[in-house]
Design a protein around this motif. Structure first.
Motif, short mmCIF file in Angstrom:
data_model
loop_
_atom_site.label_atom_id
_atom_site.label_comp_id
_atom_site.label_asym_id
_atom_site.label_seq_id
_atom_site.Cartn_x
_atom_site.Cartn_y
_atom_site.Cartn_z
N TYR A 45 0.82 -1.21 0.00
CA TYR A 45 0.00 0.00 0.00
C TYR A 45 0.86 1.27 0.00
O TYR A 45 0.48 2.26 -0.61
CB TYR A 45 -0.97 0.03 1.18
CG TYR A 45 -1.97 1.16 1.05
CD1 TYR A 45 -3.06 1.03 0.19
CD2 TYR A 45 -1.80 2.37 1.72
CE1 TYR A 45 -3.96 2.06 0.03
CE2 TYR A 45 -2.70 3.41 1.56
CZ TYR A 45 -3.78 3.24 0.71
OH TYR A 45 -4.66 4.27 0.54
N PHE A 48 1.41 2.47 -3.43
CA PHE A 48 0.25 2.87 -4.22
C PHE A 48 0.35 4.36 -4.51
O PHE A 48 0.42 5.18 -3.60
CB PHE A 48 -1.05 2.55 -3.47
CG PHE A 48 -2.29 3.03 -4.16
CD1 PHE A 48 -2.64 2.56 -5.41
CD2 PHE A 48 -3.12 3.95 -3.55
CE1 PHE A 48 -3.79 3.00 -6.04
CE2 PHE A 48 -4.28 4.40 -4.16
CZ PHE A 48 -4.61 3.91 -5.41
N ASP A 51 -2.56 6.65 -9.03
CA ASP A 51 -2.80 6.88 -10.46
C ASP A 51 -4.19 6.38 -10.86
O ASP A 51 -4.75 6.84 -11.85
CB ASP A 51 -1.74 6.17 -11.30
CG ASP A 51 -0.34 6.75 -11.09
OD1 ASP A 51 -0.25 7.91 -10.65
OD2 ASP A 51 0.64 6.05 -11.39
N SER A 52 -4.71 5.44 -10.12
CA SER A 52 -6.05 4.93 -10.37
C SER A 52 -6.78 4.90 -9.02
O SER A 52 -6.18 5.20 -7.99
CB SER A 52 -5.97 3.51 -10.96
OG SER A 52 -5.34 2.64 -10.03
N GLU A 54 -8.51 3.24 -5.68
CA GLU A 54 -8.11 2.10 -4.85
C GLU A 54 -8.83 0.83 -5.31
O GLU A 54 -8.25 -0.25 -5.30
CB GLU A 54 -8.43 2.39 -3.38
CG GLU A 54 -7.50 3.42 -2.76
CD GLU A 54 -7.87 3.77 -1.34
OE1 GLU A 54 -9.06 3.66 -0.97
OE2 GLU A 54 -6.96 4.15 -0.60
N THR A 56 -9.80 0.05 -8.37
CA THR A 56 -9.15 -0.43 -9.59
C THR A 56 -7.84 -1.12 -9.24
O THR A 56 -7.53 -2.19 -9.76
CB THR A 56 -8.90 0.75 -10.55
OG1 THR A 56 -10.17 1.34 -10.87
CG2 THR A 56 -8.23 0.30 -11.82
N TRP A 57 -7.07 -0.51 -8.36
CA TRP A 57 -5.79 -1.07 -7.93
C TRP A 57 -6.01 -2.43 -7.26
O TRP A 57 -5.31 -3.41 -7.54
CB TRP A 57 -5.12 -0.08 -6.97
CG TRP A 57 -3.84 -0.53 -6.37
CD1 TRP A 57 -2.66 -0.74 -7.01
CD2 TRP A 57 -3.61 -0.81 -4.99
NE1 TRP A 57 -1.71 -1.13 -6.10
CE2 TRP A 57 -2.26 -1.17 -4.86
CE3 TRP A 57 -4.41 -0.76 -3.86
CZ2 TRP A 57 -1.69 -1.50 -3.63
CZ3 TRP A 57 -3.84 -1.09 -2.64
CH2 TRP A 57 -2.50 -1.45 -2.54
N SER A 60 -6.95 -5.07 -9.80
CA SER A 60 -5.78 -5.41 -10.58
C SER A 60 -4.93 -6.43 -9.83
O SER A 60 -4.44 -7.41 -10.41
CB SER A 60 -4.96 -4.14 -10.87
OG SER A 60 -3.84 -4.45 -11.64
N ASP A 143 -8.28 -0.36 -16.66
CA ASP A 143 -7.25 -0.15 -15.64
C ASP A 143 -6.91 -1.43 -14.91
O ASP A 143 -5.74 -1.74 -14.67
CB ASP A 143 -7.69 0.93 -14.64
CG ASP A 143 -7.78 2.32 -15.27
OD1 ASP A 143 -7.21 2.53 -16.37
OD2 ASP A 143 -8.43 3.19 -14.66
#
Length: 180
Positions: A45, A48, A51-52, A54, A56-57, A60, A143
Motif C-alpha cells: 500500500y 500505491f 494513479d487509479s 483504490e 481499480t488497484w 488489478s 485499468d
C-alpha cells in the motif's frame, strides 16, 4: 495504515471474493485468494501512487493473484501428468470439484451462461465478469486488466459474440440429445 486497510477490506472484500470466485469456481480457493490479495495490499500500500482508484488497484491485484493461481495449477498438473502414465486408466479420472452453478446458482439459464463463460478465453471471461457481473465501467475494467479502453471494448464485443455462439451450440446440443 490499519484504518485504511480496514476500510479497503470493508468496502471491497465481497466484490473481490465474487470476482475471484467466478474466476476459479471454488469457494474455498476464492477465500484463500482473497486473503492473498489483502496480504499483497498490506505489503504494497505504501507504493500505491494513486494513479487509479483504490478499487481499480485492488482488482488489478486480484486479477494477478488469479493468474498466478492458474499458472501454479498448470505447473502442478503438468508435473503430475509427467509422473504418471495415464494411457491405461486416464479416462477414469474425474474432477470432483463442485462447479459454481452447484454452489451459487439455481436458475438453469444462468447455469448455462456460466458454463459457456468458462469456455471463453481468460481475457474475455475477465472482461465479461468485470463489466456485467461486477458492473465496472469500461475505464475501470481497462485499468484493472492493464488494457486500453479500445481493447476492452473489442474483447467485450468478441467475448459476447463467443458467449452467444457457445450458448447457441449448447442449446442445439440439448435439443439434439432430447431428440435421440
Amino acid at each position: 495504515m490499519k484504518s485504511v486497510f480496514q476500510e479497503l477490506y470493508e468496502n471491497y472484500h465481497k466484490d473481490v471474493f465474487q470476482f475471484l470466485f467466478y474466476m476459479v469456481k471454488n469457494r474455498e480457493q476464492a477465500e484463500d485468494l482473497v486473503q492473498e490479495v489483502y496480504i499483497k495490499v498490506m505489503n504494497s500500500y505504501d507504493r500505491f501512487k494513486g494513479d487509479s482508484s483504490e478499487k481499480t488497484w485492488l482488482f488489478s491485484i486480484a486479477r494477478h493473484v488469479a493468474i498466478d493461481h492458474f499458472r501454479k495449477q498448470k505447473r502442478k498438473r503438468n508435473r503430475v501428468l509427467e509422473f504418471f502414465d495415464w494411457s491405461e486408466k486416464g479416462h477414469l479420472i474425474q474432477d470432483d470439484q463442485p462447479e459454481p452453478e452447484e454452489v451459487a446458482l439455481q436458475n438453469e439459464e444462468i447455469q448455462k451462461i456460466y458454463r459457456c463463460l468458462d469456455r471463453c478465453s481468460l481475457d474475455q471471461k475477465s472482461v465479461i465478469i468485470l463489466r456485467y457481473i461486477q458492473s465496472m465501467s469500461i475505464q475501470e475494467t481497462a485499468d484493472i486488466l492493464g488494457m486500453s479502453v479500445s481493447k476492452v471494448k473489442t474483447t467485450q464485443h468478441r467475448g459476447m459474440k463467443t458467449l452467444q455462439k457457445l450458448m447457441q451450440e449448447d442449446q442445439e446440443e440439448g435439443i439434439n440429445s432430447e431428440a435421440k
